[in-house]
Design a protein around this motif. Structure first.
Motif, PDB file in Angstrom:
ATOM      1  N   UNK A 163      60.325  72.327  86.840  1.00  0.00           N
ATOM      2  CA  UNK A 163      60.646  70.615  86.918  1.00  0.00           C
ATOM      3  C   UNK A 163      60.143  70.344  88.318  1.00  0.00           C
ATOM      4  N   UNK A 220      57.206  69.506  86.136  1.00  0.00           N
ATOM      5  CA  UNK A 220      56.391  70.062  85.212  1.00  0.00           C
ATOM      6  C   UNK A 220      54.641  70.720  85.542  1.00  0.00           C
ATOM      7  N   UNK A 221      54.279  69.533  86.838  1.00  0.00           N
ATOM      8  CA  UNK A 221      52.531  70.398  87.545  1.00  0.00           C
ATOM      9  C   UNK A 221      52.895  69.759  88.784  1.00  0.00           C
ATOM     10  N   UNK A 224      52.832  71.303  79.785  1.00  0.00           N
ATOM     11  CA  UNK A 224      51.118  70.970  80.709  1.00  0.00           C
ATOM     12  C   UNK A 224      50.881  72.176  81.815  1.00  0.00           C
ATOM     13  N   UNK A 250      66.490  62.873  74.017  1.00  0.00           N
ATOM     14  CA  UNK A 250      66.213  61.723  74.053  1.00  0.00           C
ATOM     15  C   UNK A 250      64.826  61.454  73.305  1.00  0.00           C
ATOM     16  N   UNK A 251      64.651  61.410  72.722  1.00  0.00           N
ATOM     17  CA  UNK A 251      63.392  61.465  71.711  1.00  0.00           C
ATOM     18  C   UNK A 251      64.548  60.390  70.129  1.00  0.00           C
ATOM     19  N   UNK A 263      56.148  61.026  80.446  1.00  0.00           N
ATOM     20  CA  UNK A 263      56.523  62.323  79.863  1.00  0.00           C
ATOM     21  C   UNK A 263      55.106  63.634  79.635  1.00  0.00           C
ATOM     22  N   UNK A 264      54.458  62.416  80.112  1.00  0.00           N
ATOM     23  CA  UNK A 264      53.059  63.749  79.899  1.00  0.00           C
ATOM     24  C   UNK A 264      52.377  64.174  81.160  1.00  0.00           C
ATOM     25  N   UNK A 265      52.997  64.481  82.539  1.00  0.00           N
ATOM     26  CA  UNK A 265      52.837  64.764  83.449  1.00  0.00           C
ATOM     27  C   UNK A 265      53.786  65.225  84.666  1.00  0.00           C
ATOM     28  N   UNK A 266      55.214  64.552  84.699  1.00  0.00           N
ATOM     29  CA  UNK A 266      55.749  64.998  85.561  1.00  0.00           C
ATOM     30  C   UNK A 266      57.025  65.627  84.621  1.00  0.00           C
ATOM     31  N   UNK A 267      57.774  64.444  83.216  1.00  0.00           N
ATOM     32  CA  UNK A 267      58.514  65.303  82.074  1.00  0.00           C
ATOM     33  C   UNK A 267      59.670  65.089  82.460  1.00  0.00           C
ATOM     34  N   UNK A 268      61.353  64.284  83.250  1.00  0.00           N
ATOM     35  CA  UNK A 268      62.040  64.597  82.843  1.00  0.00           C
ATOM     36  C   UNK A 268      62.944  63.610  83.425  1.00  0.00           C
ATOM     37  N   UNK A 269      63.817  63.508  82.928  1.00  0.00           N
ATOM     38  CA  UNK A 269      64.602  62.091  82.829  1.00  0.00           C
ATOM     39  C   UNK A 269      65.329  61.788  83.305  1.00  0.00           C
ATOM     40  N   UNK A 270      65.836  62.795  84.647  1.00  0.00           N
ATOM     41  CA  UNK A 270      66.194  62.271  86.073  1.00  0.00           C
ATOM     42  C   UNK A 270      64.504  62.452  87.030  1.00  0.00           C
ATOM     43  N   UNK A 271      64.955  62.342  87.808  1.00  0.00           N
ATOM     44  CA  UNK A 271      64.342  62.698  89.073  1.00  0.00           C
ATOM     45  C   UNK A 271      64.995  64.268  89.623  1.00  0.00           C
ATOM     46  N   UNK A 272      64.027  65.396  90.361  1.00  0.00           N
ATOM     47  CA  UNK A 272      64.578  66.240  90.820  1.00  0.00           C
ATOM     48  C   UNK A 272      63.569  67.012  92.090  1.00  0.00           C
ATOM     49  N   UNK A 284      58.635  60.078  71.508  1.00  0.00           N
ATOM     50  CA  UNK A 284      58.541  59.240  72.492  1.00  0.00           C
ATOM     51  C   UNK A 284      59.427  57.868  71.566  1.00  0.00           C
TER      52      UNK A 284
END
Lengths: 413, 413
Positions: free
Chosen positions: A154, A156-157, A184, A309-310, B26-35, B106
Motif C-alpha cells: 500500500x 495500492x497504486x 488494482x 471492514x466490509x 477503496x478503488x485507489x489507495x485502499x486501506x483503512x489507515x494512512x500509510x 463496502x
C-alpha cells in the motif's frame, strides 16, 4: 452414470414442487413447449432430477423482483437437484452454465442462491486441482505451526519499483512470510510488471541466501491470457513462488489455464465477490464457489476476516475458512486468505471459532501503520496468534508483549 | 492523462458525499489507515475522483445488508467516478477489478450497481473490439433489410449427431438464417463436438452450394482454453462462420483470446446474467456489461426479449437492444440476440420500441412446435417482422398470412 448434485436456497410464490420442476427443466430440456424428438427415454436419461426438497420459512414480500401473485406469500425452501455427468462431461464452464446459467432469470423464483455442490470422484482424474494448497504454501515460505503472516503493498497504486522494493525489503526484515500486490495494480507506467518482479525478487533471493527463508510474493498477473503467461514466465525465471489472479475478473477458463502450469502457487483474489454473494437470496455461497475455484486449481482464496471492514458477518467468514480446509478429493485443502481490516486483535476470535492455524493472515495498515514500525507490526501479529493458540485473551496477550500492546492501543475500537 | 468514467447507482445511510469518497478511496489507495509513502502528490495523480453526485429518492429500509443506523433512512444517488488510465493501462481484468472489485463489499453502501462506463478513445488502439458485429453477422448469412431469424437446437441435450443434423436440415429447408447449440450442450458422449460440427457443416455447405446462402450455426465452444482453441479450429476447418461462448462461465480473458482470432463471429451467451443484474441495487446494468464484452470482442450478445418468459421488464430489454446498437468507437455496433419465449407476436412491440431490424430474433418452440411445421414457423416469423415494419398490427398481419395466423392461435396467451 455418476451425477453432480447442487443445493439451492429458493423463494417462490408458487407451489414449491412446481417451481423446483421448472428449475430442473430449464437446466436440461429447456423450452416452454414440448418439441418433437423429446422422448420420454431421452428425458429419463438427461433430465435434471429433483432429489430433495425442504420447506423453510415464509416471507411476506419477494426478496428480488419476480412474479408476484396477489394474496400469495413467498415460501422459502432448500432444493437439491442432480444431473448426470453425461450432460456436460468434464467441462468446467458448461458445468457452471448448468449449475447457475439461466436459473437466476426464472420469474417463478423471487430468490435463488446456489449453496453447495458435489462432484463425483471421477472429477479428480480430469481436474488436477490445487497443486500446492495450504500445505504447499506454508512449506514454500517455511512456516510451520502458525498462520502465514502476510501484507499488501500500500498505497495500492502509484509507487515506483524502487519504492516498492524498499518497502518489500523492510517488510522482509520485519519477518513477514507473504506479500502481495494490490488487485488494482497490474502493469503501470510507474511500475512495469517485469521491472517490479526483478526488483522485488532480487531482495527476496538475497534474503533467502542469507537466512534460508523464501518469502512468498504474489505478483498480480491478472490480464489477458498471453500477458498472463508472459508474466507467469517472468516470475518463474526470477525464482518467484506465487502469482495472484483476480479470479472473477479474469474468469474460470483462463484461471485454470494458468493454474494447470503448476510451477507457482496461485493466490486467488475474489474481488467482485460481493456482487455474487451479498444478497441473501441471490447468487452463490462460498462453499459452492470455492469448489469451482478448486476445480480450476486455485491454491489460496480470499475469505474476508473476522470483524472485517466490509459487510460480511463473522459466521459467514468462519464457514468460508472451514470450507477451504475441508478436503475435496483428499489431502487438497486450500489456503484461506484472511484479510480486511485485520491487525491481530481478531486472531483470538478467529482461532476460537476455527481452531486452526492453517491460514494466511493478512494485515495492511495493521503492519505498515504500527506505531513502533513494520517489524513491531509483524511481531505483534505473531504474538497475537501465539496468545490465541495458547488460550490467552487479547488482554493477557497484550500484557505479555509490548508490540501487541501497541497494536491494541492504536487499532482496537 | 485520459480517464475512465463509471456511473454507479448507490444507496447509503451515511452522508452521500462521504460514502462516495469511501468508494473512490477503496478503488485507489485502499486501506483503512494512512500509510507512510502515501503522499499528497501521489494521491492527486492516482486517486479516483468523484466527478458528479445526484441525489435521488430516499428509502425506509436497506436494499441489501449493510450498516444500518437506527433512525437513519437510506439515500439513493447516482455517482460518477473517474480514474486515470495510468492506474491500469489497457488491461481488461484490472479495469474490471477497478470498476467492480471490492466495491460491492463496502458496508457503507446498502446498494451499489454499476450503470454505465466510458473508456477513452485510445482504447480502440489496444482493443480490436468486435470483428463482425451486427453488419458482419447479417452479411455472413445473407440477410438484408430484416432481422436474422434464428433458433436453438432443442431438446438442449440428448440428441445424437445424426438426429441433430436432420433437425438442422429441416430448419435450413424451412428458411432459417441462424441456429445455435444450447448453452448446456458442450461435447457429450452422445454428441461429440467434432462429429457434431462435421455432421452439421456438411448440410450447411451443401445448402450453400445449392442456394448460395450460408446459414450461420453457433457451435458452443465453451470449455477450457485449449479445448476452445481446438473446437474453434474445427469450426474453421469445416467452413463454419460462428462460435458460441457462455461469456460469464468462461470469463473475460479466455473470451477475448478467442475473439481476437477474428475468423469466426462470436455469439456471446450471457447465461448467469441474472445473478449480476436481477437485483435493482446490486451488480451491473447491461449498458456497462455490453461495453466490457465489446472490449473483449464479442459480436453478438443476448438481450432477452419483449414479453419474455423470464423476470426482466420490457423497458430493460429495450435499453439493452439500444445499447448494443450504439457505436462505441464508431461503426462497431454489435448484434442484439433477442430470445426467450419469442414466437413472432412480440415482433410488433419490439419494432415499435426499437425501430430497428438490426437484430437476431430467436425462437425455439415458436418454430419447432409450430402447428404447420418448422417451415411455417420460420415463415410466420418473417411475416410478423414484415408486418411490424410495415406498421401493421398483429391482427392485421394474422389476417394476411396463414402461417402467422396459426402461430397466433397456438402461442398467443
Amino acid at each position: 452414470m455418476e451425477r453432480v448434485f447442487a443445493e439451492y436456497y429458493i423463494e417462490t410464490p408458487y407451489d414449491v414442487e412446481h417451481a423446483a420442476a421448472v428449475l430442473a427443466g430449464e437446466q436440461s430440456s429447456g423450452t416452454f413447449v414440448s418439441v418433437p424428438g423429446e422422448t420420454e427415454e431421452l428425458k429419463q436419461r438427461f433430465a435434471a432430477r429433483v432429489e430433495d426438497l425442504q420447506l423453510l420459512d415464509i416471507a411476506d414480500n419477494p426478496s428480488i423482483p419476480g412474479n408476484s401473485i396477489p394474496g400469495k406469500k413467498y415460501q422459502r425452501a432448500k432444493v437439491k437437484v442432480s444431473w448426470s455427468i453425461e450432460n456436460f462431461g468434464y467441462n468446467l464452464p458448461v458445468l457452471v452454465s448448468t449449475l447457475q446459467g439461466n436459473l437466476y432469470e426464472i420469474s417463478q423464483f423471487t430468490g435463488l442462491k446456489l449453496m453447495d455442490l458435489e462432484v463425483p470422484d471421477s472429477f479428480k482424474n480430469h481436474f488436477s486441482g490445487p497443486k500446492f494448497g495450504i500445505k504447499g504454501s506454508k512449506q514454500s515460505c517455511g512456516v510451520g505451526d502458525r498462520p502465514m503472516i502476510g501484507t499488501i503493498i500500500k498505497p495500492s497504486i502509484g509507487m515506483s519499483v524502487s519504492e516498492t522494493a524498499n518497502l518489500v525489503k523492510s517488510l522482509i526484515e520485519a519477518g513477514i512470510d507473504f506479500i502481495k500486490d494490490d488487485e488494482l495494480m497490474g502493469s503501470a507506467a510507474n511500475s512495469p510488471f517485469e521491472e517490479r518482479v526483478k526488483g522485488i525478487m532480487e531482495i527476496i533471493r538475497d534474503n533467502e541466501q542469507k537466512t534460508g527463508k523464501k518469502v512468498m510474493y504474489a505478483f498480480n498477473i491478472s490480464d489477458e491470457i498471453d500477458q498472463m503467461q508472459k508474466h507467469y514466465d517472468t516470475i518463474v525465471t526470477e525464482g518467484g513462488s506465487c502469482a495472484m489472479i483476480s479470479v472473477n475478473s479474469v474468469g474460470l477458463a483462463a484461471t485454470k489455464k494458468l493454474c494447470d502450469r503448476g510451477e507457482l502457487v496461485i493466490h486467488g483474489h475474489r474481488n467482485g465477490w460481493g456482487m455474487m454473494n451479498r444478497h441473501p437470496l441471490l447468487g452463490i455461497e462460498f462453499p459452492a464457489y470455492q469448489k469451482l475455484q478448486r476445480l480450476a486449481g486455485v491454491d489460496q482464496l480470499h475469505v474476508n476476516g473476522i470483524q472485517n471492514k466490509f459487510w460480511e458477518s463473522d459466521d459467514s467468514v468462519v464457514t468460508s475458512i472451514k470450507s477451504c480446509l475441508k478436503p475435496m478429493f483428499g489431502n487438497d485443502e486450500i489456503c484461506p486468505v484472511v484479510s480486511s481490516g485485520q491487525w491481530g486483535g481478531q486472531a483470538f476470535e478467529t482461532y476460537r471459532r476455527t481452531q486452526t492455524t492453517d491460514l494466511l493472515y493478512m494485515a495492511g495498515g495493521g503492519i505498515l501503520a504500527h506505531p513502533l514500525g513494520p517489524k513491531a507490526g509483524v511481531t505483534a501479529l505473531q504474538q497475537a496468534w501465539k496468545g490465541a493458540v495458547e488460550g490467552l485473551t487479547l488482554e493477557e496477550t497484550a500484557a505479555k508483549h509490548e508490540e501487541f500492546a501497541a497494536s491494541v492501543k492504536k487499532f482496537k475500537k
